[in-house]
Design a protein around this motif. Structure first.
Motif, short mmCIF file in Angstrom:
data_model
loop_
_atom_site.label_atom_id
_atom_site.label_comp_id
_atom_site.label_asym_id
_atom_site.label_seq_id
_atom_site.Cartn_x
_atom_site.Cartn_y
_atom_site.Cartn_z
N GLY A 41 0.79 -1.23 0.00
CA GLY A 41 0.00 0.00 0.00
C GLY A 41 0.82 1.27 0.00
O GLY A 41 0.33 2.33 0.38
N ILE A 42 2.08 1.18 -0.45
CA ILE A 42 2.96 2.35 -0.51
C ILE A 42 3.19 2.75 -1.96
O ILE A 42 3.65 1.93 -2.77
N ASP A 43 2.86 3.98 -2.30
CA ASP A 43 3.05 4.49 -3.66
C ASP A 43 4.15 5.55 -3.65
O ASP A 43 3.90 6.72 -3.40
N ALA A 44 5.39 5.13 -3.94
CA ALA A 44 6.52 6.05 -3.92
C ALA A 44 6.45 7.06 -5.06
O ALA A 44 7.05 8.14 -4.98
N THR A 45 5.70 6.75 -6.12
CA THR A 45 5.57 7.68 -7.25
C THR A 45 4.58 8.81 -6.94
O THR A 45 4.57 9.83 -7.61
N ASN A 46 3.72 8.57 -5.97
CA ASN A 46 2.69 9.53 -5.57
C ASN A 46 1.66 9.77 -6.68
O ASN A 46 0.94 10.78 -6.68
N GLU A 47 1.58 8.84 -7.64
CA GLU A 47 0.67 9.03 -8.77
C GLU A 47 -0.77 8.64 -8.45
O GLU A 47 -1.71 9.21 -8.99
#
Length: 442
Positions: A55-61
């Motif tokens: 549940g981690i989106d490093a792209t922040n998209e």
């Protein structure tokens, strides 16, 4: 072999769609499709896959949506055999000599070929020059799979148009260009994309045309920005404010609204080279596109030189000065540092034996160090500066008052000796003048 029932199989839940490449482009596509159909998200980067699955989106998209998505994230290529519709969205960078680097797309083609089920449609979204999909990708997939294109599986192309960090123009509301190797595949590809593309799809007659659409649209934008950058350099010599000139120009109904700036990122700063490289193979040497690239690639050095000039005029010794650069990502409010032209500012300053302090809370420190050798400094740890270069228009920089900006400088400095370089023209001219600081903007 029938290919015109894939859409129905996806809608009914009997078939699956797979995404190969889960970066800034592939992951949002996977998440959007997963709202309607079964999706397998594949990437060779195990760390990235584990983050998405957690549940981690490093792209922040997609942000919090990553926690609720039903995408089946995996780094096991064998899972691709479960899919009847495969979308490939891997990066296509350039080599140091600006020639296309097709290794990622060739690697993805091998992976797809080794795990291709008969009756599958494969669609490439990676930006390439016309001919790559059919002349390079297809033979690789055929060799690895032992399956004949057009008989056992079919190919298509649909250029990606996702704009990292843009939360207005999202996948569903951007018109999607689609193509296929024949009428049957093109029709099925269109139906599949229509599941998520609310703005509609635009079908072109063949794959080469679709490939050309992408490199041409980004080359057009690159050229327009290059013109603005050239105007900025001319205005600088004339000692008039570029932003005010453009504001006046934009009052005319047919002004295009482009602004000068650092042209980096994975599309605009790279795609023109794919187009010109293909043209040169056919005996045509670009007259405009490459010159536009030359102008845009010179802006980082131009900004650095302006900073040094302003420091000298302020009575500072540049080599002994503390220079702070705010922002490393290629655009505002986005963690993407690919092909960042802020690095050109840094490298130019280093030519003068100036080692700037760089801060950017959006960028990944590990990536900055690995890709550029830049050690990002946390905001709370930045030293007081002699010169501040605001290189990226992050919201937190844009919202800073003149008083807050002044606090970044050494306390013993007189206001007129504080050098502020506003690359993106974030701050109002009247406020800059009233601050008493020495300022310069592109």
């Amino acid at each position: 072999m029938e290919f015109n029932n894939i859409y129905q199989g996806l809608i009914s839940g009997k078939e699956k769609l797979a995404l190969v490449g889960l970066g800034y482009v592939g992951m949002p596509i996977a998440v959007e499709f997963a709202k309607h159909i079964k999706v397998i998200g594949f990437d060779i980067n195990e760390k990235r896959v584990k983050e998405y699955a957690s549940g981690i989106d490093a792209t922040n998209e997609v942000g919090k949506a990553i926690k609720d998505t039903t995408v089946d994230f995996t780094s096991d290529p064998d899972r691709l055999k479960e899919a009847k519709f495969i979308i490939v969205a891997v990066p296509t960078p350039v080599n140091d000599d600006t020639t296309p680097d097709l290794k990622p797309v060739e690697g993805a083609s091998r992976t797809v070929g080794q795990n291709l089920a008969p009756g599958t449609i494969v669609v490439f979204e990676s930006t390439v020059y016309p001919g790559v999909t059919e002349n390079i990708c297809v033979p690789i997939i055929e060799k690895e799979s032992g399956l004949k294109c057009g008989v056992d599986w079919k190919i298509g192309y649909s250029p990606e148009r996702i704009n990292p960090g843009d939360y207005i123009h999202r996948l569903p509301n951007i018109v999607k260009v689609v193509s296929g190797m024949d009428e049957e595949s093109a029709g099925e590809i269109k139906k599949v994309y229509d599941i998520v593309i609310k703005a509609g799809t635009f079908m072109v007659s063949n794959i080469k045309t679709a490939e050309a659409v992408k490199v041409v649209e980004n080359s057009q934008r690159d050229i327009n920005i290059a013109f603005m950058n050239e105007i900025a350099m001319i205005c600088d010599r004339m000692r008039i404010d570029t932003d005010e000139v453009l504001a006046g120009m934009n009052t005319k109904w047919n002004a295009l609204g482009f602004k000068p700036g650092l042209v980096g990122g994975h599309c605009i700063g790279i795609d023109p080279y794919y187009l010109t490289n293909a043209a040169e193979k056919l005996g045509y040497h670009s007259q405009i596109i490459l010159n536009g690239r030359k102008v845009n690639d010179s802006i980082g050095a131009f900004v650095a030189d302006a900073a040094i000039k302003e420091m000298i005029e302020a009575g500072l010794a540049p080599k002994k000065a503390t220079v702070l650069i705010m922002g490393l990502t290629f655009k505002e409010n986005c963690p993407d540092t690919r092909n960042s032209k802020v690095v050109d500012i840094i490298n130019r300053l280093k030519e003068y034996e100036i080692n700037p302090v760089v801060t950017d809370s959006w960028a990944d420190p590990e990536v900055a160090k690995q890709e550029y050798g830049v050690n990002l400094v946390a905001w709370e740890d930045i030293p007081k500066a002699d010169c501040v270069i605001v290189a990226v228009g992050h919201s937190e920089y844009r919202s800073m008052s003149m008083m807050q900006l002044k606090e970044l400088f050494k306390s013993e400095q007189a206001d007129e000796d504080k050098v502020l370089i506003d690359v993106k023209s974030l701050y109002r001219m009247d406020e800059l003048k009233a601050s008493g600081m020495r300022f310069w903007r592109l």
